[in-house]
Design a protein around this motif. Structure first.
Motif, PDB file in Angstrom:
ATOM      1  N   ASP B  80       3.131 -79.768 -38.209  1.00 37.74           N
ATOM      2  CA  ASP B  80       2.173 -79.199 -37.076  1.00 37.74           C
ATOM      3  C   ASP B  80       0.764 -79.481 -37.833  1.00 37.74           C
ATOM      4  N   GLY B  81       0.163 -80.587 -37.570  1.00 31.24           N
ATOM      5  CA  GLY B  81      -1.081 -81.246 -38.297  1.00 31.24           C
ATOM      6  C   GLY B  81      -0.533 -81.396 -39.834  1.00 31.24           C
ATOM      7  N   ASP B  82      -0.935 -80.745 -40.547  1.00 29.96           N
ATOM      8  CA  ASP B  82      -0.480 -80.846 -42.019  1.00 29.96           C
ATOM      9  C   ASP B  82       0.270 -79.621 -42.371  1.00 29.96           C
ATOM     10  N   ALA B  83       0.574 -78.773 -41.543  1.00 35.65           N
ATOM     11  CA  ALA B  83       1.161 -77.430 -41.968  1.00 35.65           C
ATOM     12  C   ALA B  83       2.721 -77.247 -41.368  1.00 35.65           C
ATOM     13  N   VAL B  84       3.329 -76.656 -42.185  1.00 35.76           N
ATOM     14  CA  VAL B  84       4.752 -76.218 -41.749  1.00 35.76           C
ATOM     15  C   VAL B  84       5.057 -74.859 -42.310  1.00 35.76           C
ATOM     16  N   THR B  85       5.935 -74.276 -41.529  1.00 42.06           N
ATOM     17  CA  THR B  85       6.241 -72.912 -41.870  1.00 42.06           C
ATOM     18  C   THR B  85       7.872 -73.103 -42.114  1.00 42.06           C
ATOM     19  N   ILE B  86       8.463 -72.395 -43.305  1.00 48.29           N
ATOM     20  CA  ILE B  86       9.830 -72.484 -43.642  1.00 48.29           C
ATOM     21  C   ILE B  86      10.180 -71.084 -43.938  1.00 48.29           C
ATOM     22  N   GLY B  87      11.347 -70.838 -43.197  1.00 44.21           N
ATOM     23  CA  GLY B  87      12.085 -69.318 -43.295  1.00 44.21           C
ATOM     24  C   GLY B  87      13.422 -69.256 -43.348  1.00 44.21           C
ATOM     25  N   PRO B  88      13.846 -68.233 -43.645  1.00 41.87           N
ATOM     26  CA  PRO B  88      15.534 -68.142 -43.798  1.00 41.87           C
ATOM     27  C   PRO B  88      16.085 -68.211 -42.437  1.00 41.87           C
ATOM     28  N   LEU B  89      17.510 -68.475 -42.428  1.00 41.44           N
ATOM     29  CA  LEU B  89      18.128 -68.859 -41.112  1.00 41.44           C
ATOM     30  C   LEU B  89      17.977 -67.544 -40.279  1.00 41.44           C
ATOM     31  N   ARG B  90      17.879 -67.758 -39.011  1.00 40.47           N
ATOM     32  CA  ARG B  90      17.784 -66.465 -37.972  1.00 40.47           C
ATOM     33  C   ARG B  90      19.373 -66.107 -37.873  1.00 40.47           C
ATOM     34  N   ASN B  91      19.447 -64.597 -37.586  1.00 39.21           N
ATOM     35  CA  ASN B  91      20.652 -64.291 -37.337  1.00 39.21           C
ATOM     36  C   ASN B  91      21.701 -63.894 -38.104  1.00 39.21           C
ATOM     37  N   LEU B  92      21.022 -63.992 -39.529  1.00 39.62           N
ATOM     38  CA  LEU B  92      22.089 -63.737 -40.703  1.00 39.62           C
ATOM     39  C   LEU B  92      20.880 -62.794 -41.639  1.00 39.62           C
TER      40      LEU B  92
END
Lengths: 110, 238
Positions: B80-92
């Motif tokens: 997103d432009g030069d940014a990204v958000t990385i997180g753990p999988l949802r629902n676990l």
């Protein structure tokens, strides 16, 4: 949270309601063409077994279908579970049935 | 790529977010970005991967809020432009940082009877399988699942109803139901008809939208609904 039995009951009542909704809408559009009065409606429905059956089945189907649907909403959005969830479903179903049945009875055989 | 440095936000725990500046490379994957952080910026970052070629299903994470297989996702496609958000999988449940506990996901495979129910022994001749039969074609459509849990993370029904077996387990149950070598028909239909079963699916289709292998769990679940309803009426008559 929904079981096969509830799923089948909801699908069968949906099948029942589909033609009834169309019938209901069609009569509404047809009946108001020349204006609409309470006498006109009651003249059509009072003592009529056909209208009693039409709206009687509709009310039963709505009560079952709506109660199962709201049960799912109450569980997934409201976090209701266990016996409370079953009580909620039955209360909604019986409530809808009481409201509808009272109205159907009032315009047909009361 | 718009800049030489990527602004990467990594979600670590409920409220903890860490920002990293990661150099951009050609053909860089999301997993490459996470690995760069772990190797060059913060060695305490926990994440999971194995094959790096989209076969093992262990590296799935939320990327800008969307579940993806990170080893086969080019960072340039998700920036997103030069940014990204990385997180753990949802629902676990999160074990640490980007590593989630996959136990609930796999426990549900077993609960859905998504396990082989064989009737033959090694002494029996190998049963012929007709590749072109309708059942085999239906089964083949769903067997390339790599157990990555992307569909499970994408599923809003799982989010609202933790007992729900989820798309992957139900799809495997469906492939086994259509498998000529599997003898577990009754067990499978019973297992997917319980309180967490296939009838909870609202056909929202996130599983099919996000499956990295382009499988269609939503249609598999629709198949299970049809078969369980048919068997419901059959059993009532018999």
């Amino acid at each position: 949270m929904i079981t096969l039995r509830l799923y089948v009951a909801q699908r069968i009542t949906a099948l029942l309601m589909a033609p009834l909704v169309f019938g209901h809408l069609a009569v509404m559009i047809y009946a108001i063409q020349g204006g609409l009065s309470a006498e006109e409606i009651l003249g059509r429905t009072q003592g009529s077994f056909a209208w009693f059956a039409f709206y009687g089945i509709f009310v039963v189907a709505v009560a079952i279908h709506g109660a199962i649907g709201l049960r799912t909403v109450a569980h997934e959005w409201g976090g209701l579970k266990g016996p409370l969830l079953e009580v909620f479903m039955w209360a909604v179903g019986l409530g809808l049935f009481a409201l509808g049945a009272r109205a159907v009875w009032a315009v047909t055989f009361a | 790529m718009t800049s030489k440095t990527l602004k990467v936000t990594v979600e670590r725990g409920a409220d903890a977010q860490c920002q990293f500046e990661v150099p951009a490379y050609e053909s860089q994957t999301v997993l490459d970005v996470v690995s760069w952080i772990q190797q060059n910026a913060d060695p305490t970052l926990s994440y999971r991967f194995a094959c790096r070629v989209g076969m093992c299903g262990s590296c799935a994470m939320m990327v800008n809020g969307v579940p993806r297989w990170t080893c086969r996702t080019h960072i340039s496609k998700v920036l997103d432009g030069d940014a990204v958000t990385i997180g753990p999988l949802r629902n676990l449940p999160v074990i640490k940082d980007l590593a989630v506990d996959m136990d609930p996901f796999f426990d549900k495979w077993v609960a859905a009877e998504a396990v082989h129910h064989g009737a033959l022994t090694r002494d029996d001749p190998i049963a012929p399988v007709d590749e072109r039969s309708e059942e085999r074609v239906t089964a083949n459509a769903g067997i390339e699942c790599i157990n990555c849990s992307v569909c499970y993370a994408a599923c809003d029904t799982v989010a609202g109803n933790p007992d729900y077996l989820g798309p992957a387990a139900l799809q495997r149950a469906w492939t086994l139901l259509n498998d000529a070598k599997d003898e577990g028909r009754v067990a499978i239909l019973d297992a997917v008809s319980g309180r967490g079963g296939c009838h909870n699916c609202h056909s929202m289709g996130s599983c099919t939208t996000y499956c990295p292998n382009e499988l269609d769990p939503m249609s598999a679940i629709a198949g299970l609904k049809r078969e369980t309803a048919k068997s419901f009426f059959k059993r009532r008559r018999s």
